[in-house]
Design an enzyme around this catalytic site. Structure first.
Site, mmCIF file in Angstrom:
data_model
loop_
_atom_site.group_PDB
_atom_site.id
_atom_site.type_symbol
_atom_site.label_atom_id
_atom_site.label_comp_id
_atom_site.label_asym_id
_atom_site.label_seq_id
_atom_site.Cartn_x
_atom_site.Cartn_y
_atom_site.Cartn_z
ATOM 1 N N LYS A 1 -18.791 13.603 -47.136
ATOM 2 C CA LYS A 1 -19.118 14.358 -48.663
ATOM 3 C C LYS A 1 -18.890 13.680 -49.973
ATOM 4 O O LYS A 1 -19.819 14.328 -50.537
ATOM 5 C CB LYS A 1 -18.227 15.651 -49.212
ATOM 6 N N ASN A 2 -18.325 12.593 -49.758
ATOM 7 C CA ASN A 2 -17.581 11.674 -50.941
ATOM 8 C C ASN A 2 -18.802 10.730 -50.796
ATOM 9 O O ASN A 2 -19.076 10.399 -51.999
ATOM 10 C CB ASN A 2 -16.335 11.486 -50.615
ATOM 11 N N GLU B 1 -14.477 14.387 -45.152
ATOM 12 C CA GLU B 1 -14.428 14.534 -46.293
ATOM 13 C C GLU B 1 -15.120 12.613 -46.602
ATOM 14 O O GLU B 1 -15.344 13.243 -47.263
ATOM 15 C CB GLU B 1 -12.509 14.273 -46.452
HETATM 16 N N1 P4A Z 1 -18.234 6.852 -56.513
HETATM 17 N N2 P4A Z 1 -17.999 6.323 -55.063
HETATM 18 C C1 P4A Z 1 -17.129 7.649 -55.015
HETATM 19 C C2 P4A Z 1 -17.324 8.332 -55.524
HETATM 20 C C3 P4A Z 1 -17.662 7.778 -56.881
HETATM 21 C C4 P4A Z 1 -16.272 7.756 -53.579
HETATM 22 C C5 P4A Z 1 -16.779 9.960 -55.568
HETATM 23 C C6 P4A Z 1 -17.779 8.258 -58.210
HETATM 24 C C7 P4A Z 1 -16.036 9.774 -56.918
HETATM 25 C C8 P4A Z 1 -15.111 11.207 -56.485
HETATM 26 C C9 P4A Z 1 -15.676 12.696 -55.903
HETATM 27 C C10 P4A Z 1 -17.059 11.541 -54.505
HETATM 28 C C11 P4A Z 1 -17.192 10.663 -54.800
HETATM 29 C C12 P4A Z 1 -16.973 6.849 -52.128
HETATM 30 C C13 P4A Z 1 -16.913 7.098 -50.939
HETATM 31 C C14 P4A Z 1 -15.331 7.420 -51.089
HETATM 32 C C15 P4A Z 1 -15.080 8.116 -52.549
HETATM 33 C C16 P4A Z 1 -15.827 8.015 -53.476
HETATM 34 O O1 P4A Z 1 -15.065 7.834 -49.984
HETATM 35 O O2 P4A Z 1 -18.583 6.700 -52.638
HETATM 36 O O3 P4A Z 1 -15.022 13.633 -55.147
HETATM 37 C C17 P4A Z 1 -13.712 14.031 -55.406
#
Ligand code: P4A
Length: 413
Positions: free
Chosen positions: A253-254, A250
């Site tokens: 992926k984010n 997870e």
């Molecule tokens: N910036 N940083 C994160 C996201 C953004 C981020 C993000 C735009 C927002 C929603 C998403 C995925 C990424 C990241 C790491 C994380 C969480 C958020 O663990 O760089 O999907 C819902």
């Protein structure tokens, strides 16, 4: 024969609501990873496991069923939520049948194991179905902030309970079931030598595969580890590798999504996702850092909120579009629950305009990695009733708000 018939009649006489009341009066008994391990290694046999589970599973299920009744009425009566409730009722019914069974009876033991597999399959889609129920309520009535707070509180506890019940069922069926052992060194789902760095590589590779499919490119990974605790090579702990994989997958992926959206996939050089793993005396800490532009602090809580994350438009059947790398899913809040389940944590700290650090904390000591379980009692029902709006901090817009997201948390409606 006569005695058996009498027993059968007695068990039929005990109706489901009364069994639910009975079992809900017990608190769940948390186990530590060490106990899971020791049980599988030495003192555990199938009869003992059966005797424990035929009490403990109904207790955990009845505690949750009681708490479900405290949900907003409008949610409880959504079709999807009713389906979930009926699964729990059926499962409690299934388990009540074993109250009279004897632990020396081989037939009873093998019936129990196959019944556990039936139960696990029955509950396979609980997360999606509850999400559907929340969506049904949102579309029919909307969700006010008091309801939102209660649903968030409930779903955290409900999904945690489900994680714990699946853990118990998996241990029993893996240790005593007939399925061939895939990992000879694992004790059920527990790996006594869980190699954190290997799991990181596996989760990164899977996330990168999806990222390449969707964006036709992906950021690389840079990994460093420090073991300040013992002389084993790398970082090993007693843990459930599938739980760790779920959390890391997870986070990767984010991180990848943030990087790809920030730079655009036409770019050809992306800042690496940096991973740091440390093992100290008490914690194993895993930090996943990306330079994907970050998110404002006021929006972080949305990533852990089930109501924001309920995607309004599921892909149409037969559509060929590749799903985005990370949607607003239930995955991040559930990943946090996996970390919390054995007394760890998962948190995000972002630098708006730059990037995000995601940190997983795990317990080094298997004796400290205790299950964290929801308990149903009177303080729980108070929690659901409390709806005093907090107006003891200034609010620039003049709205009344609820402290569901902490001081400085975002406002909604
Ligand atoms: N910036 N940083 C994160 C996201 C953004 C981020 C993000 C735009 C927002 C929603 C998403 C995925 C990424 C990241 C790491 C994380 C969480 C958020 O663990 O760089 O999907 C819902």
């Amino acid at each position: 024969m006569v005695r058996q018939s009498i027993r059968l009649l007695q068990s039929l006489a005990k109706n489901l609501p009364s069994r639910m009341d009975h079992y809900s009066k017990f608190s769940p008994s948390p186990l530590s990873i060490k106990q899971f391990l020791d049980f599988g290694l030495k003192d555990g046999d199938e009869a003992k496991s059966f005797t424990f589970l035929r009490q403990e599973l109904p207790v955990r299920i009845a505690n949750m069923m009681k708490e479900m009744n405290l949900l907003p009425f409008r949610l409880l009566h959504m079709p999807s939520v009713k389906i979930v409730t009926s699964w729990y009722e059926q499962t409690l019914q299934d388990l009540v049948h074993f109250e009279e069974g004897h632990e020396d009876d081989m037939v009873c033991l093998s019936d129990f194991t196959s019944r556990l597999i039936t139960i696990r399959n029955r509950h396979a889609n609980v997360v999606e179905t509850m999400a559907q129920g929340v969506l049904e309520m949102k579309e029919s009535y909307g969700i006010d902030s008091h309801e939102e707070h209660n649903i968030q509180y409930f779903l955290d506890r409900f999904y945690m309970s489900r994680i714990s019940i699946r853990m118990l069922i998996n241990q029993h069926t893996l240790l005593f079931g007939s399925a061939p052992k895939t990992h000879p060194t694992h004790i059920g789902s527990v790996d006594p030598y869980c190699d954190v760095v290997s799991v990181i590589h596996e989760a990164y590779d899977s996330a990168r595969y999806l990222c390449d499919q969707y964006y036709l490119a992906s950021p690389e990974m840079d990994l460093e580890w420090v073991n300040a605790r013992d002389k084993t090579n790398g970082v090993q702990i007693v843990y459930v590798p599938s739980h760790l994989y779920h959390m890391l997958f997870e986070l990767f992926k984010n991180a990848m999504r943030a990087v790809m959206e920030h730079y655009g996939s036409s770019s050809y050089d992306f800042p690496k996702v940096q991973v740091m793993v440390t093992k100290g005396r008490k914690d194993v800490t895993i930090k996943v850092s990306d330079r994907g532009g970050g998110i404002p602090r006021s929006k972080i809580h949305k990533l852990f909120n089930y109501m924001y994350s309920t995607a309004p438009n599921p892909p149409k059947p037969g559509s060929t579009t590749i799903p985005p790398l990370a949607g607003y899913g239930y995955d991040l809040p559930i990943s946090k629950l996996y970390a919390n389940y054995f007394m760890g944590d998962l948190s995000l700290s972002s630098m708006d305009g730059y990037g995000t650090d995601a940190i997983i904390y795990l317990k080094v000591l298997e004796s400290e990695a205790n299950e964290l379980l929801p308990v149903y009692n009177t303080s729980v029902s108070k929690h659901y009733q409390a709806n005093t709006p907090t107006s003891d901090w200034s609010s620039p817009t003049g709205y009344t708000r609820y402290f569901s997201t902490g001081i400085g948390g975002g406002l909604r409606r």
